[in-house]
Write an enzyme that holds these catalytic residues in place. Structure first.
Site, short mmCIF file in Angstrom:
data_model
loop_
_atom_site.label_atom_id
_atom_site.label_comp_id
_atom_site.label_asym_id
_atom_site.label_seq_id
_atom_site.Cartn_x
_atom_site.Cartn_y
_atom_site.Cartn_z
N LYS A 273 0.84 -1.19 0.00
CA LYS A 273 0.00 0.00 0.00
C LYS A 273 0.88 1.25 0.00
O LYS A 273 1.97 1.23 0.54
CB LYS A 273 -0.84 0.04 1.29
CG LYS A 273 -2.01 -0.90 1.33
CD LYS A 273 -2.78 -0.74 2.64
CE LYS A 273 -3.90 -1.73 2.78
NZ LYS A 273 -5.01 -1.55 1.85
N ARG A 347 -10.32 -11.58 2.10
CA ARG A 347 -11.17 -12.66 1.57
C ARG A 347 -10.45 -14.01 1.62
O ARG A 347 -11.09 -15.05 1.72
CB ARG A 347 -11.64 -12.30 0.15
CG ARG A 347 -10.55 -12.21 -0.88
CD ARG A 347 -10.95 -11.38 -2.09
NE ARG A 347 -10.94 -9.95 -1.79
CZ ARG A 347 -11.32 -9.00 -2.65
NH1 ARG A 347 -11.72 -9.34 -3.87
NH2 ARG A 347 -11.27 -7.74 -2.30
N1 BES Z 1 -8.00 -3.75 4.56
C1 BES Z 1 -8.24 -3.34 3.23
C2 BES Z 1 -9.58 -2.60 3.08
C3 BES Z 1 -9.68 -1.28 3.77
C4 BES Z 1 -9.36 -0.11 3.11
C5 BES Z 1 -10.16 -1.21 5.06
C6 BES Z 1 -9.48 1.09 3.77
C7 BES Z 1 -10.29 0.00 5.72
C8 BES Z 1 -9.93 1.16 5.07
C9 BES Z 1 -8.27 -4.54 2.30
O1 BES Z 1 -7.47 -5.61 2.67
C10 BES Z 1 -7.77 -4.06 0.98
O2 BES Z 1 -6.66 -3.60 0.92
N2 BES Z 1 -8.60 -4.15 -0.04
C11 BES Z 1 -8.27 -3.70 -1.34
C12 BES Z 1 -8.77 -4.70 -2.33
C13 BES Z 1 -8.32 -4.48 -3.74
C14 BES Z 1 -6.83 -4.73 -3.84
C15 BES Z 1 -9.07 -5.41 -4.64
C16 BES Z 1 -8.94 -2.34 -1.56
O3 BES Z 1 -10.06 -2.16 -1.12
O4 BES Z 1 -8.30 -1.48 -2.15
ZN ZN Z 2 -5.44 -5.42 2.04
#
Ligand code: BES
Ligand code: ZN
Ligand code: ZN
Length: 498
Positions: A273, A347
């Protein structure tokens, strides 16, 4: 933590540091809630004149402090606006309770008549809501302050109130559970690990009459939880799977499984990230924290359902041993997924936990997860998404959320969107297209629910954190989901009893 008591005594006769009273919007000052007119009489019209001069309206959350000194009586009156009389409901009373807690931090004791504000809410329900509000609004996470200034509020006394001890016990149990979840979420990831969280939950389970099992990484491999192993592979802190079980004494009518996402820290893994997106990723175990917290309150609330919870805990980190984009993981039910983005890790760990839940053949499965940024784009910071294969279950959860003062909104699981998660080489892939990301995540999870068991997925990515202190929500971890789960589970018991 404040304590609560009910007293039949005249509120003005009870010794305390302050007296908190309610004021409805745009009503003349003599029809303020109970307590106000007495103060007004005793001050020879001083209170109403004072409020007039302030142009005080009684908007919800509007506070005025009125110095008032009479022997043997409170010497400060806190007037708290409740808004329009017709709109008063338990959530408004939680918000008023939270305002009371925030404005009373420097006091040792407060007497209040707010449980009897002349509204259409039964006294016991009102007491319960105010207790919850005080507990939640008074929450502070001070562990890492060098000079913490904890709240001094130690007692809230409901003056002129019939004994409502059950309502107080209920509100306290709910408030304590939510605050326990908040503490766990606010703890920095660097001071935390899957193993430590598992220990914390084990300790909690002993006091709460739950049985607790913790699987280490060896056991996780043996049980074929390939998603949990795969996501945990990049971290020196090995994963854990925690199972909690609550069996009510006496008859058990239905079996429910809960599942919570426990990503202790989500760096994104090799699909790293950006810095800003990582700032709050210690919060990524909020689903598991809410599930564990709810479990801890079941016996106190005398829930009649048999409830089993599965919480996979991992750290999602990049390293030489981390899962790589393009890798294939195999889950407990034999299905495989191609991991194209290691940041879509929730997931992957939930898949295994949902299979474990399905193995129990329960009447319903509910999972809570900070799963997608896409759900935040759709519903913002305050509302969680509800995806479900069962209209009744989704409906019941939304009603429970509403009663509990939390907000959810149903999102669809469109079968034709499943194409988006088809993989070149495996049974599925872990990401869909750019749009509708909350839904493709939900569709991915649905693959792990056996035999059409009623299942609902709550994507709490938005409301797991609050960006500001607002009524009962503090800045930081909110413990969202605990109230909804408890209200729903208590309701299941009541349905059975009918
Ligand atoms: N933990 C994150 C989702 C999240 C984002 C929670 C912001 C709280 C605040 C999750 O694991 C994630 O990173 N999801 C990605 C999925 C994508 C790569 C398909 C997302 O939502 O960007
Ligand atoms: Zn994530
Ligand atoms: Zn995550």
């Amino acid at each position: 933590m404040p304590t609560f008591a009910c007293s039949m005594e005249d509120p003005l006769e009870i010794q305390a540091d302050a007296l908190a009273i309610a004021c409805f919007k745009d009503e003349d000052s003599y029809s303020l809630g109970p307590g106000a007119s007495e103060v007004d009489d005793a001050s020879e019209g001083g209170l109403s004149a004072f409020l007039d001069r302030l142009k005080y309206k009684g908007e919800k959350g509007e506070v005025a402090l009125f110095p008032f000194s009479l022997e043997g009586r409170s010497d400060l009156v806190i007037v708290i606006g409740v808004g329009e009389r017709e709109k008063v409901n338990p959530q408004v009373l939680r918000e008023v309770g939270a305002t009371l807690a925030r404005r009373s931090k420097k006091f040792n004791s407060v007497v209040t008549t707010i449980h009897d504000s002349g509204a259409e809410v039964a006294t016991a329900d009102a007491v319960r809501a105010v207790v919850e509000g005080v507990m939640l609004g008074g929450y502070e996470f001070l562990k890492y302050r060098r000079e913490p200034e904890p709240s001094d509020l130690s007692a809230v006394i409901f003056g002129g109130c019939e004994p409502c001890n059950e309502a107080i016990a209920y509100g306290t149990a709910v408030g304590s559970a939510v605050n326990w979840a908040r503490d766990l979420v606010n703890e920095p990831a660097g001071r935390q690990s899957p193993a430590k969280i598992a220990e914390t939950i084990k300790a909690l389970s002993k006091d709460a009459g739950l049985s607790c099992e913790v699987w280490d990484s060896k056991r996780i491999l043996k049980e074929k939880l390939g998603g949990v192993s795969g996501v945990g592979a990049g971290s020196v802190n090995e994963p854990r799977l925690v199972k909690l079980e609550y069996k009510p004494s006496g008859g058990v009518e239905s079996k429910i499984c809960l599942v919570g996402k426990g990503v202790v820290f989500d760096s994104g893994g090799l699909s790293l990230k950006p810095a800003e997106a990582m700032e709050t990723m210690k919060t990524d175990m909020s689903g598991a924290a809410a599930v564990a917290a709810a479990m801890s309150a079941l016996s106190n609330l005398d829930v009649r359902a048999h409830v089993i919870a599965f919480m996979p805990f991992v750290e999602n980190m990049p390293s030489g041993s981390a899962t790589k984009p393009g890798d294939v993981l195999q889950f407990r039910n034999g299905k495989t997924a191609e991991v194209l983005n290691t940041d879509a890790e929730g997931r992957l760990i939930l898949a295994d936990a949902l299979v474990l839940a399905s193995d129990e053949e329960p009447a319903a499965i509910v999972d809570l997860a900070t799963l997608t940024g896409a759900c935040m784009v759709a519903l913002g910071y305050k509302i969680f998404g509800v995806m479900s294969n069962d209209d009744d279950l989704a409906g019941d959860l939304l009603v429970a959320a509403d009663e509990a003062g939390e907000r959810g909104w149903r999102l669809p699981l469109p079968a034709d969107y499943k194409k988006q998660i088809e993989s070149e080489i495996a049974d599925m892939k872990n990401i869909g297209s750019r749009y509708g990301g909350a839904l493709t995540a939900g569709l991915f999870l649905e693959e792990f629910i056996a035999d059409d068991i009623p299942w609902a997925h709550l994507d709490i990515a938005g409301p797991a954190r609050s960006e500001a202190d607002e009524y009962e929500l503090p800045k930081g971890g909110t413990g969202v989901g605990v109230r909804t789960l408890l209200t729903w589970l208590v309701g299941i018991g009541e349905k059975v009893a009918d």
